[in-house]
Design a protein around this motif. Structure first.
Motif, PDB file in Angstrom:
ATOM      1  N   GLN A  82       0.765  -1.256   0.170  1.00 17.83           N
ATOM      2  CA  GLN A  82       0.005  -0.220  -0.154  1.00 17.83           C
ATOM      3  C   GLN A  82       0.856   1.388   0.008  1.00 17.83           C
ATOM      4  O   GLN A  82       0.546   2.201   0.817  1.00 17.83           O
TER       5      GLN A  82
ATOM      6  N   ARG B  73      -2.353   4.531  -2.667  1.00 20.10           N
ATOM      7  CA  ARG B  73      -3.341   4.721  -1.912  1.00 20.10           C
ATOM      8  C   ARG B  73      -3.767   6.295  -2.607  1.00 20.10           C
ATOM      9  O   ARG B  73      -4.766   6.735  -2.262  1.00 20.10           O
TER      10      ARG B  73
ATOM     11  N   LYS C 163      -6.234   8.780  -7.898  1.00 21.10           N
ATOM     12  CA  LYS C 163      -7.470   9.694  -7.924  1.00 21.10           C
ATOM     13  C   LYS C 163      -8.622   8.937  -8.708  1.00 21.10           C
ATOM     14  O   LYS C 163      -9.978   8.905  -8.218  1.00 21.10           O
TER      15      LYS C 163
ATOM     16  N   GLU D 114      -8.642   4.332  -7.626  1.00 20.61           N
ATOM     17  CA  GLU D 114      -8.897   4.019  -6.451  1.00 20.61           C
ATOM     18  C   GLU D 114     -10.378   4.192  -5.775  1.00 20.61           C
ATOM     19  O   GLU D 114     -10.762   5.402  -5.945  1.00 20.61           O
TER      20      GLU D 114
ATOM     21  N   TRP E 121     -13.987   4.656  -3.588  1.00 18.23           N
ATOM     22  CA  TRP E 121     -14.115   5.140  -2.735  1.00 18.23           C
ATOM     23  C   TRP E 121     -14.077   4.327  -1.345  1.00 18.23           C
ATOM     24  O   TRP E 121     -13.917   4.851  -0.061  1.00 18.23           O
TER      25      TRP E 121
ATOM     26  N   GLY F 204     -12.067   2.223  -0.697  1.00 17.72           N
ATOM     27  CA  GLY F 204     -10.701   1.945  -0.320  1.00 17.72           C
ATOM     28  C   GLY F 204     -10.286   2.894   1.082  1.00 17.72           C
ATOM     29  O   GLY F 204      -9.927   2.495   2.074  1.00 17.72           O
ATOM     30  N   ASP F 205     -11.000   3.897   0.887  1.00 17.64           N
ATOM     31  CA  ASP F 205     -10.723   4.954   2.308  1.00 17.64           C
ATOM     32  C   ASP F 205     -11.633   4.440   3.260  1.00 17.64           C
ATOM     33  O   ASP F 205     -11.321   4.628   4.484  1.00 17.64           O
ATOM     34  N   VAL F 206     -12.698   4.058   2.902  1.00 13.83           N
ATOM     35  CA  VAL F 206     -13.815   3.753   3.982  1.00 13.83           C
ATOM     36  C   VAL F 206     -13.589   2.556   4.716  1.00 13.83           C
ATOM     37  O   VAL F 206     -13.403   2.351   6.004  1.00 13.83           O
TER      38      VAL F 206
ATOM     39  N   ARG G 217      -9.190  -0.851   2.070  1.00 18.86           N
ATOM     40  CA  ARG G 217      -7.723  -0.779   2.466  1.00 18.86           C
ATOM     41  C   ARG G 217      -7.254  -0.833   3.987  1.00 18.86           C
ATOM     42  O   ARG G 217      -6.108  -1.059   4.271  1.00 18.86           O
ATOM     43  N   SER G 218      -8.197  -0.691   4.726  1.00 17.48           N
ATOM     44  CA  SER G 218      -7.750  -1.231   6.247  1.00 17.48           C
ATOM     45  C   SER G 218      -7.859  -2.857   6.407  1.00 17.48           C
ATOM     46  O   SER G 218      -7.194  -3.210   7.335  1.00 17.48           O
TER      47      SER G 218
END
Length: 272
Positions: A21, A26, A29, A32, A34, A36-38, A41-42
């Motif tokens: 990662q 990460r 634009k 990726e 959305w 992924g941020d929510v 990716r965690s």
């Protein structure tokens, strides 16, 4: 950064994050999603570590991603509110696997066109099968069976494929025209014609053009199915109608945005 030969067979989560990662992944634009941020990716490093330890290849994970997407579409055939709920959960699960297959590829350093091809199959088939399945669901719920809804869902699936093919077509056109693929941070996809750029910014206020990904489609159907459950109407049918009516305008705007951007313009060569 770990060299490929130094990467352990049983990596830690921190090692997975460090290698798989990087900021350039990460920070993408356009590529990726959305989710992924929510959450993806965690959570994906935990899946990635399990896949690496089990010796699974990135392509094997992508095949699982394909099957998860198809299951999301099939879930819409389940009667009642639970079908759209399961479809939305499985569509998000597909995005989690989408993040993980790339991480497995980066960890093992086994990346190639076959994996990209399988990834395109995963997204393309799922995004078209979701509305098709929704149309068949509505047709089968009608008494008597109304196959016009199956036609509407299939038509929407074809329009989704049309819209999706525009991005692939622009990439292919650049390659066949002897130009490199456009990078994420160049702004090359921004329309250069003023009124088109303004229309695109206005469209972002009500981003219906973003509703044709499998996750967004299933979430729209779930939201309207929930409202319909309370208000007494078929929410999935309303979702299909909204997406079907908006699709031609989305395709027209998408086509215009590509043609008025710098994606397909041959760069001027300096005079000698």
């Amino acid at each position: 950064m770990h060299r490929p030969e130094d990467r352990p067979a049983h990596p830690t989560i921190e090692q997975i994050r460090e290698v798989c990662q990087p900021p350039e992944i990460r920070g993408r634009k356009n590529s990726e999603h959305w989710t992924g941020d929510v959450f993806t990716r965690s959570l994906s490093p935990y899946l990635t570590r399990a896949f690496v330890r089990a010796g699974l290849s990135a392509n094997a994970v992508t095949v699982g991603m394909i099957l998860c997407g198809w299951a999301a579409a099939a879930a819409l055939l389940i009667p009642g509110w639970w079908g759209p709920l399961l479809a939305a959960v499985l569509a998000m699960g597909q995005m989690l696997l989408d993040a993980s297959d790339g991480e497995v590829a980066r960890w093992t350093r086994k990346m190639g066109p076959r994996g990209i091809f399988l990834d395109r199959i995963a997204h393309t088939t799922t995004e078209s099968l979701v509305p098709m399945a929704a149309g068949f669901r509505i047709a089968l719920e009608a008494d008597p069976i109304d196959w016009r809804w199956a036609f509407a869902g299939t038509l929407l699936g074809m329009l989704v494929l049309w819209n999706k093919s525009l991005n692939d077509g622009s990439r292919l056109a650049r390659v066949q025209g002897g130009m490199p693929l456009a990078k994420e941070d160049t702004g090359i996809k921004v329309p250069t014609v003023g009124w088109v750029a303004r229309a695109r910014r206005a469209a972002n206020l009500v981003p219906i053009h973003r509703a044709y990904h499998s996750v967004e489609q299933t979430l729209v159907m779930l939201a309207l199915a929930t409202v319909g459950l309370v208000a007494g109407f078929n929410g999935v049918a309303v979702a299909v109608v909204i997406l079907l009516v908006a699709a031609p305008f989305v395709i027209a705007g998408h086509t215009l945005a590509i043609l008025t951007s710098s994606q397909l313009k041959v760069p001027a060569t300096p005079e000698s």
